[in-house]
Design a protein around this motif. Structure first.
Motif, PDB file in Angstrom:
ATOM      1  N   GLU A 105      -9.535   2.213  -1.700  1.00 25.02           N
ATOM      2  CA  GLU A 105      -8.903   1.960  -3.003  1.00 25.02           C
ATOM      3  C   GLU A 105      -7.503   1.399  -2.826  1.00 25.02           C
ATOM      4  OE1 GLU A 105     -10.564   5.116  -6.294  1.00 25.02           O
ATOM      5  OE2 GLU A 105      -9.382   5.921  -4.628  1.00 25.02           O
ATOM      6  N   MET A 106      -6.751   1.977  -1.889  1.00 20.03           N
ATOM      7  CA  MET A 106      -5.386   1.504  -1.666  1.00 20.03           C
ATOM      8  C   MET A 106      -5.388   0.059  -1.194  1.00 20.03           C
ATOM      9  SD  MET A 106      -3.109   4.705  -0.216  1.00 20.03           S
ATOM     10  CE  MET A 106      -4.159   5.120   1.176  1.00 20.03           C
ATOM     11  N   HIS A 125       1.342   8.816  -3.857  1.00 20.39           N
ATOM     12  CA  HIS A 125       0.631   9.533  -4.915  1.00 20.39           C
ATOM     13  C   HIS A 125      -0.451  10.460  -4.362  1.00 20.39           C
ATOM     14  CE1 HIS A 125       2.463   7.331  -8.308  1.00 20.39           C
ATOM     15  NE2 HIS A 125       2.558   6.361  -7.410  1.00 20.39           N
ATOM     16  N   LEU A 172       1.292   3.217  -3.112  1.00 21.16           N
ATOM     17  CA  LEU A 172       0.188   4.078  -3.544  1.00 21.16           C
ATOM     18  C   LEU A 172       0.081   5.352  -2.714  1.00 21.16           C
ATOM     19  CD1 LEU A 172      -2.497   1.289  -4.011  1.00 21.16           C
ATOM     20  CD2 LEU A 172      -1.394   2.587  -5.852  1.00 21.16           C
ATOM     21  N   GLU A 173       0.522   5.274  -1.464  1.00 17.54           N
ATOM     22  CA  GLU A 173       0.361   6.410  -0.556  1.00 17.54           C
ATOM     23  C   GLU A 173       1.125   7.645  -1.033  1.00 17.54           C
ATOM     24  OE1 GLU A 173       1.508   4.817   3.208  1.00 17.54           O
ATOM     25  OE2 GLU A 173      -0.461   3.921   3.605  1.00 17.54           O
ATOM     26  N   ALA A 181       1.245   0.834  -8.520  1.00 10.49           N
ATOM     27  CA  ALA A 181       0.755   2.103  -9.066  1.00 10.49           C
ATOM     28  C   ALA A 181       0.875   2.163 -10.590  1.00 10.49           C
ATOM     29  CB  ALA A 181       1.512   3.278  -8.440  1.00 10.49           C
ATOM     30  N   ARG A 230      -6.419  -2.245  -4.209  1.00 11.09           N
ATOM     31  CA  ARG A 230      -5.370  -2.335  -5.226  1.00 11.09           C
ATOM     32  C   ARG A 230      -4.178  -3.144  -4.718  1.00 11.09           C
ATOM     33  NH1 ARG A 230      -4.783   1.712  -9.478  1.00 11.09           N
ATOM     34  NH2 ARG A 230      -6.777   2.741  -9.851  1.00 11.09           N
ATOM     35  N   ARG A 244       0.823  -1.212   0.000  1.00 10.54           N
ATOM     36  CA  ARG A 244       0.000   0.000   0.000  1.00 10.54           C
ATOM     37  C   ARG A 244       0.860   1.267   0.000  1.00 10.54           C
ATOM     38  NH1 ARG A 244      -4.441   0.928   4.637  1.00 10.54           N
ATOM     39  NH2 ARG A 244      -2.724   2.109   5.555  1.00 10.54           N
ATOM     40  N   LYS A 281      -3.630  10.232  -4.062  1.00 12.07           N
ATOM     41  CA  LYS A 281      -4.872  10.397  -4.824  1.00 12.07           C
ATOM     42  C   LYS A 281      -5.847   9.231  -4.664  1.00 12.07           C
ATOM     43  CE  LYS A 281      -2.941   8.533  -9.153  1.00 12.07           C
ATOM     44  NZ  LYS A 281      -2.673   8.820 -10.575  1.00 12.07           N
ATOM     45  N   TYR A 282      -5.510   8.298  -3.785  1.00  2.76           N
ATOM     46  CA  TYR A 282      -6.368   7.133  -3.593  1.00  2.76           C
ATOM     47  C   TYR A 282      -6.984   7.155  -2.197  1.00  2.76           C
ATOM     48  CZ  TYR A 282      -3.671   5.401  -7.585  1.00  2.76           C
ATOM     49  OH  TYR A 282      -3.052   5.263  -8.805  1.00  2.76           O
ATOM     50  N   SER A 283      -8.220   6.685  -2.108  1.00  2.00           N
ATOM     51  CA  SER A 283      -8.854   6.549  -0.796  1.00  2.00           C
ATOM     52  C   SER A 283      -8.259   5.348  -0.073  1.00  2.00           C
ATOM     53  CB  SER A 283     -10.361   6.353  -0.963  1.00  2.00           C
ATOM     54  OG  SER A 283     -10.625   5.076  -1.536  1.00  2.00           O
ATOM     55  N   GLN A 284      -8.511   5.252   1.224  1.00  2.00           N
ATOM     56  CA  GLN A 284      -8.015   4.111   1.999  1.00  2.00           C
ATOM     57  C   GLN A 284      -8.538   2.796   1.419  1.00  2.00           C
ATOM     58  OE1 GLN A 284      -5.822   4.125   4.596  1.00  2.00           O
ATOM     59  NE2 GLN A 284      -5.567   6.332   4.306  1.00  2.00           N
TER      60      GLN A 284
END
Length: 238
Positions: free
Chosen positions: A126-127, A119, A116-117, A167, A130, A113, A121-124
């Protein structure tokens, strides 16, 4: 996007020099590097220890600022770039270290995770989704809540690959990703990296001493004493 932009190399390096130290301790470590790598190309970089491979990789990644010459990554010049510009450039990269560099206090899911952090631009949710999906892709869907100390060497490197690719980076940079792995685990890791990057359309630049994985390359380049001495070795046709 016009035709000229569409065929622009993803990595475009011209007359690149680099130095360590200052004053009387200043030492040149890279000499007149010229290198172009296209979108989707898998390039392996070989050479003896101390030849400058890792230094070049860190300059391409934006982890270090290039000092002299030109180093364009995805069309952006990194030579003379500000810290903010280097941070922006790093967001386009997935970096796989020789030592997996996982955080021992975080689970496999939490480690991935982190990719992604940065960036922002993702919610918790979504992270989490993904990261879980990427771990599933690397065969660790049943190890989401495992800590690194409870994973094998090959599994740790798979987590590191998942973190680098989660990502969908334009460029994947890998520094000796098979160095600490046995033959089968090393082959599995490289095949996995090749498959996922190709599916995502990523460009791969991989530093290696491992002759067992050279066959995955579209091109092999070789460095010695800070110089690129072979920039045209193509993989033999099957």
């Amino acid at each position: 996007m016009n035709e000229q932009q569409s065929i622009q190399p993803v990595i475009d390096i011209k007359n690149l020099d680099h130095y360590f130290g200052t004053g009387q301790l200043r030492k040149q470590v890279l000499f007149d590097i010229n290198l172009e790598i296209d979108r989707g190309e898998i390039v392996l970089m070989t050479g003896p220890s101390g030849s400058g491979k890792t230094t070049l990789l860190t300059l391409v990644s934006g982890l270090r600022s290039p000092q002299s010459g030109s180093c364009k990554i995805l069309g952006s010049e990194l030579c003379g770039a500000s810290n903010k510009e280097l941070v922006r450039a790093r967001r386009n990269n997935g970096y796989i270290f020789q030592a997996h560099n996982l955080h021992k206090s975080l689970t496999a899911l939490q480690n991935v995770r982190m990719g992604l952090e940065v960036h922002g631009k993702y919610s918790q949710a979504e992270m989490r989704d993904r990261a879980a999906a990427m771990l599933e892709q690397v065969g660790l869907g049943d190890k989401l809540d495992y800590y690194p100390d409870n994973l094998s060497g090959g599994q740790k490197q798979r987590v590191a690959i998942a973190r680098a690719l989660v990502a969908h980076p334009a460029i994947v940079l890998a520094d000796e990703p098979t160095a600490a792995l046995d033959s089968k685990s090393g082959r599995d890791v490289v095949n996995l990296m090749q498959k996922l990057a190709k599916e995502q359309g990523s460009t791969i630049l991989l530093v290696t001493h491992d002759n067992r994985i050279l066959d995955v390359a579209d091109r092999i380049i070789h460095m010695e004493d800070g110089k690129l001495v072979n920039n045209s070795t193509k993989k033999a046709a099957a």
